[in-house]
Design an enzyme around this catalytic site. Structure first.
Site, PDB file in Angstrom:
ATOM      1  N   ASP A 171      52.076  57.454  53.584  1.00  0.00           N
ATOM      2  CA  ASP A 171      51.802  56.674  52.386  1.00  0.00           C
ATOM      3  C   ASP A 171      50.351  56.206  52.422  1.00  0.00           C
ATOM      4  OD1 ASP A 171      53.279  55.258  50.028  1.00  0.00           O
ATOM      5  OD2 ASP A 171      51.953  53.735  50.859  1.00  0.00           O
ATOM      6  N   ILE A 174      45.857  50.707  48.730  1.00  0.00           N
ATOM      7  CA  ILE A 174      44.667  49.865  48.857  1.00  0.00           C
ATOM      8  C   ILE A 174      45.119  48.448  49.192  1.00  0.00           C
ATOM      9  CG2 ILE A 174      42.649  48.935  47.676  1.00  0.00           C
ATOM     10  CD1 ILE A 174      42.729  51.442  45.891  1.00  0.00           C
ATOM     11  N   HIS A 175      44.585  47.893  50.272  1.00  0.00           N
ATOM     12  CA  HIS A 175      44.997  46.573  50.742  1.00  0.00           C
ATOM     13  C   HIS A 175      43.796  45.638  50.863  1.00  0.00           C
ATOM     14  CE1 HIS A 175      49.195  47.552  51.840  1.00  0.00           C
ATOM     15  NE2 HIS A 175      48.704  48.750  52.060  1.00  0.00           N
ATOM     16  N   ARG A 176      44.072  44.349  50.852  1.00  0.00           N
ATOM     17  CA  ARG A 176      43.069  43.312  51.069  1.00  0.00           C
ATOM     18  C   ARG A 176      42.852  43.166  52.566  1.00  0.00           C
ATOM     19  NH1 ARG A 176      45.085  38.105  48.413  1.00  0.00           N
ATOM     20  NH2 ARG A 176      45.497  37.136  50.426  1.00  0.00           N
ATOM     21  N   GLU A 238      51.052  59.657  47.800  1.00  0.00           N
ATOM     22  CA  GLU A 238      50.241  59.582  46.584  1.00  0.00           C
ATOM     23  C   GLU A 238      48.999  60.451  46.625  1.00  0.00           C
ATOM     24  OE1 GLU A 238      52.596  55.738  46.817  1.00  0.00           O
ATOM     25  OE2 GLU A 238      51.407  56.940  48.222  1.00  0.00           O
ATOM     26  N   GLU A 294      41.288  37.533  43.029  1.00  0.00           N
ATOM     27  CA  GLU A 294      42.116  38.706  42.782  1.00  0.00           C
ATOM     28  C   GLU A 294      42.128  39.040  41.291  1.00  0.00           C
ATOM     29  OE1 GLU A 294      43.596  40.848  44.577  1.00  0.00           O
ATOM     30  OE2 GLU A 294      44.039  40.024  46.564  1.00  0.00           O
TER      31      GLU A 294
END
Length: 532
Positions: A171, A174-176, A238, A294
């Site tokens: 998988d 996009i993460h912080r 993805e 955010e």
């Protein structure tokens, strides 16, 4: 425009930038020194951030900062997709057709392939964490968006990981990612994210989860990674959507220090592992109480206990470009919104073919909270199908909060036109439908029991359908005034340099019917070789 199976000459970040250089007004390069701590984002707020960013802001060019203070050879790119016109250039579709372009890519998906070391451009330079003097903070200029941020963030780090049990494949999300010290990051997971499920499996086994964080990519990879379940269910890779967009597979290589893959053409890769049963406060170094701004436009609270990613290596291309975004900006709208549109469009097309003709995920909701859907009514039964389509949209995209339904004569990309439909084709007591107590998104500050005591938990919301379509049996009473179609070119050649053949305007690419006249068309050419 090219179809989703046509191979494009955009294959990595550098070729994407080369395309933008051919289109004045879409890329601005500067050698003026900039501090990555708050100043870089502050500059781009005024130049081109857009979205839900505090005003004044604007739609403008992407920017490359070539002189980042404290980093001799670093370059930082921001705003690559902060304009729907620009996304169209990069994905070979008109701004209005991006929804359908992405929808086809899901159906035409091509799985990634593994390639050998000879094609590992991302490993031209290798920095191992066990080497003396290794310090992530000195290698990569991670910016902060504001002075209140918990710390420097990698905002466009595409995290790639695999199911520890080997059942659900790979998988990407996009993460912080907040830089905490010389070799540690904290990583934020929203509820339900698939890599978090992988992490929990590994943690249950008492093992770390190997990951790669990929930055500086072909924009097709970033936008393809932003699809969510049920369009991309647990176990769906993805990266295959990017393959569908480009008509060729994404290429992966073995990491240098981890049993995982990285994207071969990435500008920067951080290799590491998420440690089991280790948590850290997001603002442990600054104690600001805030994380970063955010997509809803607010500085969210710093999380007191996030998983920790231990860095084992940083690999880069020669003279790398670090890519970032302004958290609440228009780039997030493109990244989140266009996949949202495609997911809704595909689901509605499957349920009621030909009824929903256009979908726009509006910037005011960061590409997540608000969708405007155009429908084609042909009989009285379709009055009920309007609301059914809205329910399909809520079912296919759980973070969606509000849906506005409009008729064929309304431009979904023109906010004034949508608001006109709401004023003249909607009555609050009969055409506004609220659905209380549904899962939403934890970053919306109104989705909390403190705001509404009837909500059972943070991230629960009331979802709303605004039916701004005219009743079918009254359709003649809601026909717009029609004007004579005239070619305006002879009368206003500066405004209309080419005859439009009476076709009328389409979306200009910024999603609200504005023109590009405010876009800065200048391009400051970089003065040194970039080995591109």
């Amino acid at each position: 425009m090219a179809g989703s199976q046509e191979t494009s000459d955009v294959h990595d970040l550098r070729s994407a930038l080369a395309r933008l250089r051919e289109h004045p007004g879409h890329l601005l390069e500067t050698d003026h020194p900039v501090d990555p701590i708050a100043e870089l984002a502050g500059v781009y707020k005024r130049v081109g951030a857009g979205g839900t960013v505090e005003r004044p802001t604007r739609t403008g060019p992407a920017m490359i900062f070539n002189n980042v203070e404290g980093f001799e050879d670093a370059r930082v790119l921001v705003g690559l997709m902060a304009d729907r016109d620009r996304v169209g250039l990069l994905l070979e579709a008109s701004p209005r057709e991006l929804t359908q372009r992405m929808a086809r890519a899901v159906k035409d998906a091509i799985s990634p392939v593994e390639v050998g070391p000879a094609k590992a451009l991302c490993q031209q330079v290798v920095h191992r964490a066990d080497d003396p003097g290794f310090d992530l903070r000195k290698l990569l200029p991670a910016p902060t968006n504001t002075e209140q941020d918990a710390g420097p963030y990698f905002c466009l780090g595409l995290v790639l990981s695999s199911d520890p049990e080997g059942k659900k494949g790979t998988d990407v999300t996009i993460h912080r990612l907040c830089v905490q010290n010389k070799d540690e990051l904290t990583i934020f997971f929203a509820p339900g994210w698939h890599i978090d499920a992988f992490r929990k499996i590994a943690e249950g086994q008492g093992k770390p989860l190997a990951v790669s964080v990929n930055m500086g990519l072909d924009p097709a990879i970033h936008i393809g990674a932003c699809f969510e379940a049920p369009t991309t269910p647990y176990g769906y890779d993805e990266l295959a959507i990017a393959g569908g967009l480009r008509g060729r597979p994404v290429e992966l290589v073995d990491c240098v220090t981890q049993p995982e893959k990285s994207i071969a053409a990435a500008e920067v890769v951080i290799e590491g592992e998420i440690l089991p049963d280790v948590r850290a406060a997001e603002d442990q170094n600054t104690h600001t109480g805030h994380a970063m701004p955010e997509f809803p436009g607010y500085n969210g609270p710093a999380n007191p206990a996030l998983p920790v990613l231990k860095v084992t290596a940083v690999t880069t291309r020669t003279d790398p470009i670090l890519q970032t975004l302004v958290g609440p900006g228009e780039e997030h709208v493109s990244l989140a919104g266009i996949p949202t549109e495609a997911s809704i469009y595909n689901a509605c097309e499957a349920a009621m073919p030909g009824f929903v003709t256009e979908v726009f995920a509006h910037r005011s909701g960061g590409g997540k909270f608000l969708a405007i859907m155009k429908v084609r009514k042909t009989n009285a039964f379709d009055d009920g199908r309007v609301r059914q389509a809205a329910l399909v949209a809520f079912g296919v995209y759980s973070e969606l909060k509000n849906v506005i339904m409009v008729d064929e004569d309304v431009d979904v990309f023109d906010t004034d036109d949508v608001l006109w439909a709401m004023q003249t084709r909607m009555q609050g007591n009969r055409d506004v439908i609220a659905i209380p107590g549904v899962s939403g998104h934890v970053l919306d500050p109104s989705q909390t029991p403190g705001y509404d005591p009837t909500l059972p938990a943070k991230g629960t919301t009331s979802k709303t359908i605004y039916d701004a379509t005219a009743p079918y049996h009254l359709r003649d009473e809601f026909e717009r005034a029609h004007f004579h179609e005239v070619d305006p070119h002879p009368y206003a050649p500066d405004l209309f340099p080419e005859p439009d053949g009476g076709q009328g305007g389409g979306p200009d690419g910024d999603g609200d019917g504005r023109t590009d006249s405010g876009r800065d068309s200048s391009q400051t050419r970089v003065k040194r070789s970039h080995h591109d």
